[in-house]
Write an enzyme that holds these catalytic residues in place. Structure first.
Site, mmCIF file in Angstrom:
data_model
loop_
_atom_site.group_PDB
_atom_site.id
_atom_site.type_symbol
_atom_site.label_atom_id
_atom_site.label_comp_id
_atom_site.label_asym_id
_atom_site.label_seq_id
_atom_site.Cartn_x
_atom_site.Cartn_y
_atom_site.Cartn_z
ATOM 1 N N LYS A 177 2.939 -4.611 -9.070
ATOM 2 C CA LYS A 177 2.113 -3.569 -9.690
ATOM 3 C C LYS A 177 2.506 -2.201 -9.116
ATOM 4 O O LYS A 177 2.241 -1.908 -7.951
ATOM 5 C CB LYS A 177 0.618 -3.792 -9.433
ATOM 6 C CG LYS A 177 -0.212 -2.875 -10.336
ATOM 7 C CD LYS A 177 -1.585 -2.557 -9.825
ATOM 8 C CE LYS A 177 -1.648 -1.367 -8.925
ATOM 9 N NZ LYS A 177 -1.355 -0.067 -9.549
ATOM 10 N N GLU A 252 2.632 -1.602 4.754
ATOM 11 C CA GLU A 252 3.340 -0.405 5.216
ATOM 12 C C GLU A 252 2.440 0.768 4.854
ATOM 13 O O GLU A 252 2.268 1.089 3.679
ATOM 14 C CB GLU A 252 4.707 -0.325 4.528
ATOM 15 C CG GLU A 252 5.723 0.412 5.358
ATOM 16 C CD GLU A 252 5.686 1.891 5.115
ATOM 17 O OE1 GLU A 252 4.824 2.557 5.734
ATOM 18 O OE2 GLU A 252 6.484 2.381 4.324
ATOM 19 N N CYS A 286 5.762 8.542 3.883
ATOM 20 C CA CYS A 286 4.925 7.939 4.934
ATOM 21 C C CYS A 286 5.408 8.309 6.327
ATOM 22 O O CYS A 286 4.617 8.471 7.245
ATOM 23 C CB CYS A 286 4.864 6.428 4.755
ATOM 24 S SG CYS A 286 6.478 5.681 4.582
ATOM 25 N N GLU A 385 -3.014 12.007 8.038
ATOM 26 C CA GLU A 385 -1.884 12.164 7.132
ATOM 27 C C GLU A 385 -2.279 13.128 6.007
ATOM 28 O O GLU A 385 -3.325 12.944 5.375
ATOM 29 C CB GLU A 385 -1.551 10.787 6.547
ATOM 30 C CG GLU A 385 -0.323 10.767 5.687
ATOM 31 C CD GLU A 385 0.084 9.345 5.296
ATOM 32 O OE1 GLU A 385 -0.787 8.599 4.801
ATOM 33 O OE2 GLU A 385 1.250 8.989 5.490
HETATM 34 P P1 TAP Z 1 -3.368 4.093 -2.598
HETATM 35 O O1 TAP Z 1 -4.679 4.165 -3.251
HETATM 36 O O2 TAP Z 1 -3.249 3.370 -1.324
HETATM 37 O O3 TAP Z 1 -2.358 3.485 -3.683
HETATM 38 C C1 TAP Z 1 -1.296 2.620 -3.388
HETATM 39 C C2 TAP Z 1 -1.278 1.455 -4.369
HETATM 40 O O4 TAP Z 1 -2.444 0.661 -4.195
HETATM 41 C C3 TAP Z 1 -1.280 1.890 -5.819
HETATM 42 O O5 TAP Z 1 -0.499 1.010 -6.593
HETATM 43 C C4 TAP Z 1 -2.740 1.755 -6.182
HETATM 44 O O6 TAP Z 1 -2.959 1.632 -7.563
HETATM 45 C C5 TAP Z 1 -3.090 0.490 -5.450
HETATM 46 N N1 TAP Z 1 -4.519 0.262 -5.253
HETATM 47 C C6 TAP Z 1 -5.517 1.173 -5.162
HETATM 48 N N2 TAP Z 1 -6.714 0.552 -4.999
HETATM 49 C C7 TAP Z 1 -6.468 -0.775 -4.990
HETATM 50 C C8 TAP Z 1 -7.286 -1.943 -4.864
HETATM 51 N N3 TAP Z 1 -8.610 -1.872 -4.725
HETATM 52 N N4 TAP Z 1 -6.698 -3.145 -4.899
HETATM 53 C C9 TAP Z 1 -5.373 -3.257 -5.026
HETATM 54 N N5 TAP Z 1 -4.547 -2.193 -5.180
HETATM 55 C C10 TAP Z 1 -5.080 -0.970 -5.144
HETATM 56 O O7 TAP Z 1 -2.802 5.541 -2.404
HETATM 57 P P2 TAP Z 1 -3.128 6.816 -3.319
HETATM 58 O O8 TAP Z 1 -4.566 6.886 -3.731
HETATM 59 O O9 TAP Z 1 -2.158 6.820 -4.389
HETATM 60 O O10 TAP Z 1 -2.878 7.968 -2.290
HETATM 61 C C11 TAP Z 1 -3.914 8.327 -1.394
HETATM 62 C C12 TAP Z 1 -3.342 8.683 -0.050
HETATM 63 O O11 TAP Z 1 -2.652 7.566 0.485
HETATM 64 C C13 TAP Z 1 -2.276 9.776 -0.083
HETATM 65 O O12 TAP Z 1 -2.831 11.033 -0.058
HETATM 66 C C14 TAP Z 1 -1.485 9.467 1.132
HETATM 67 O O13 TAP Z 1 -2.082 10.031 2.251
HETATM 68 C C15 TAP Z 1 -1.548 7.974 1.232
HETATM 69 N N6 TAP Z 1 -0.356 7.319 0.694
HETATM 70 C C16 TAP Z 1 0.476 6.794 1.575
HETATM 71 C C17 TAP Z 1 1.623 6.191 1.122
HETATM 72 C C18 TAP Z 1 2.550 5.633 2.108
HETATM 73 S S1 TAP Z 1 4.003 5.199 1.631
HETATM 74 N N7 TAP Z 1 2.202 5.463 3.328
HETATM 75 C C19 TAP Z 1 1.911 6.125 -0.225
HETATM 76 C C20 TAP Z 1 1.010 6.644 -1.132
HETATM 77 C C21 TAP Z 1 -0.130 7.243 -0.646
HETATM 78 P P3 TAP Z 1 -3.267 2.932 -8.477
HETATM 79 O O14 TAP Z 1 -2.649 4.097 -7.798
HETATM 80 O O15 TAP Z 1 -2.598 2.572 -9.744
HETATM 81 O O16 TAP Z 1 -4.731 3.027 -8.609
#
Ligand code: TAP
Length: 496
Positions: A177, A252, A286, A385
């Site tokens: 996903k 990660e 990250c 972060e």
């Molecule tokens: P997340 O919410 O953690 O999204 C990452 C993945 O998890 C996406 O595919 C998301 O889907 C999915 N997800 C969200 N809620 C879920 C649940 N209840 N069950 C299963 N999967 C779920 O990150 P974000 O909201 O995009 O970003 C928020 C913050 O996270 C950023 O500001 C940043 O600080 C951090 N972030 C960190 C990383 C790394 S690589 N460390 C990457 C992205 C973000 P959807 O997005 O489709 O809802």
């Protein structure tokens, strides 16, 4: 651009017929409507992956046979590299050369794990020396089953490759996903897998919301292993679900990675690595170089040079020539990053540059490269972060102080040190509490080397042979080879 989910080797409409809007962050325009999977679609995907694993024989193929598919996928990605990179730019916002690099890297990842799949054939078992000579024993590695992979939006195709390639190499099947914000290239991976004639059900791609499709994956009893990259709070939810069902899990998560620059370092080189570390991919990385610690002797000069160079970065649409900084991925991300800068300012930080959109821009989620100084050590700006082009810079005097400041974090993903004194650089590298440590550089990432964090930055390692281990179980096979059938333990009384 695809409008259907890739399940069981076929393109299917989502069960409830829902879609979600795909927005180009550079223009704020809706460029597509992607399919929104619900629990029914995830169930179909997991059932297909289960059948491909349990009945159709994907794990029974030799590693060399699986490698043929992986190499075909790598070649399929390369054959469409520019087109896929362009999709990544309009979906994620990153500059085209960065996207092009990511896509090449994703192809390389499939090639790398093809080689490791072949090596699995060459090392099928490891003999175990037992103290008791009446038995022989060996350990064998086996694919662990069906994996559910949930990935973020910062490196859409590359993060897919980091999970799909080792899983398939190991003999697992997978349900992937991607993030709702960036689903386009993951769906193209489905098309490439189809062209590579990957057997049905081995790779399934369900796009949709984390709270719906993601949640359905983590809750599904047919999944043996959850592999996740993203935020800490979602990682924590995934680990809780894995704990409940005793699923294997690798996470990660985020970081707040320090870069320690000693005053014998070359200022120009240090500035180059810092800029690469925090402005590449708009800082949405990250392992981003988000805390820079500079020894007092060069602090003022380094800061002045960093501010000067940051001001020269060309900001704009990632498709335009020469652009080095694109928009942030979404309005929400932009607002979160701006709010984090404002919170830092309120806590006492000085905004040395940036902190606002570039002049004359009225569309797109653009933010100038931002440098914060005087950031209080107990503020969120220093500790949390931000995931944007925002770096905190701070002076230090001694090596001990630098190490203490660097390690004073709940995260432990990456850390870097720069010094001409190799002995000192090695000593500091050894003292860092982080899973990835760079000396005299920052951020170079290699498919061959382990990637993952200490502390709250995650569990497990991706990439390299460690990435393959994520998708393997270890089985002990022990044989009784003594001539005496009752020679072990005591003779059973009934037979005596
Ligand atoms: P997340 O919410 O953690 O999204 C990452 C993945 O998890 C996406 O595919 C998301 O889907 C999915 N997800 C969200 N809620 C879920 C649940 N209840 N069950 C299963 N999967 C779920 O990150 P974000 O909201 O995009 O970003 C928020 C913050 O996270 C950023 O500001 C940043 O600080 C951090 N972030 C960190 C990383 C790394 S690589 N460390 C990457 C992205 C973000 P959807 O997005 O489709 O809802």
């Amino acid at each position: 651009m695809r409008t259907e989910l890739y399940i069981d080797g076929r393109w299917v409409k989502p069960a409830q017929g829902r879609t979600f809007a795909v927005i180009n962050p550079a223009t704020e325009e809706v460029i597509h409507h992607a399919p929104a999977a619900t629990a029914e679609d995830v169930d179909a995907a997991v059932k297909a992956a289960r059948r491909a694993f349990d009945k159709d024989g994907w794990p029974k193929l030799s590693g060399s046979q699986r490698a043929v598919y992986l190499r075909a996928i790598a070649n399929g990605i390369r054959a469409r590299q520019a087109e896929i990179a362009r999709l990544e730019v309009i979906d994620n916002g990153k500059p085209f050369p960065e996207a092009d690099w990511d896509i090449a890297d994703a192809a390389g990842c499939f090639d790398f794990y093809a080689d490791l799949a072949v090596q699995l054939d060459n090392n099928p078992e490891e003999p175990i020396a037992l103290a008791d000579g009446r038995f022989t024993s060996k350990a064998v590695k086996e694919p662990l089953g069906v994996a559910g992979a949930i990935i973020p939006w910062n490196y859409p195709l590359l993060m897919a490759a980091w999970k799909v390639a080792p899983a398939l190499a190991a003999g697992c099947t997978i349900v992937l996903k991607p993030a709702e914000l960036t689903s386009l290239t993951a769906l193209e991976l489905g098309a490439i897998a189809e062209e590579a004639k990957l057997p049905p059900g081995v790779l399934n791609i369900v796009t949709g919301a984390g709270s719906v499709a993601g949640q359905a994956i983590i809750d599904h009893p047919g999944i043996d292993k959850l592999a996740f990259t993203g935020s800490g709070p979602v990682g924590s939810k995934i680990m809780a679900a894995a704990a409940r069902d005793i699923k294997r899990v690798s996470l990660e998560l985020g970081g707040k990675s320090p870069f320690v620059v000693f005053d014998d370092a070359d200022i120009g080189e240090a500035v180059e690595w810092i800029m690469f570390g925090i402005f590449w991919n708009q800082g949405q990385v990250c392992s981003a170089t988000s805390r820079v610690l500079v020894q007092e002797g060069i602090y003022d000069r380094l800061l002045a040079r960093l501010v000067e160079e940051a001001g020269k970065i060309k900001i704009g649409n990632g498709l335009d020539e020469g652009v080095l900084l694109g928009p942030l991925v979404s309005k929400r991300q932009y607002e979160q990053v701006v709010a984090a800068i404002e919170a830092g300012r309120s806590a006492g930080a000085t905004v040395a540059c940036g902190g606002k959109p570039p002049e004359g821009v009225d569309k797109g989620y653009y933010l100038e490269p931002t440098i914060l100084t005087d950031v209080p050590l107990d503020s969120d700006a220093w500790r949390e972060e931000i995931f944007g082009p925002v770096v905190c810079v701070r002076p230090f005097s001694t090596e001990e102080e630098a190490i203490a400041l660097a390690n004073d974090s709940r995260f432990g993903l990456a850390a870097a040190v720069m010094s001409k004194d190799d002995v000192r650089a090695e000593r500091v590298a050894a003292a860092f509490r982080a899973g990835i440590v760079w000396i005299n550089c920052s951020q170079p990432t290699f498919t061959e080397a382990p990637w993952g964090g200490y502390k709250e930055s995650g569990i497990g390692r991706e990439l390299g042979r460690w990435g393959l281990e994520n998708y393997l179980e270890t089985k002990q096979i022990t044989k009784y080879v003594s001539e005496d059938p009752w020679g072990w333990y005591v003779k059973p009384v009934v037979r005596a």
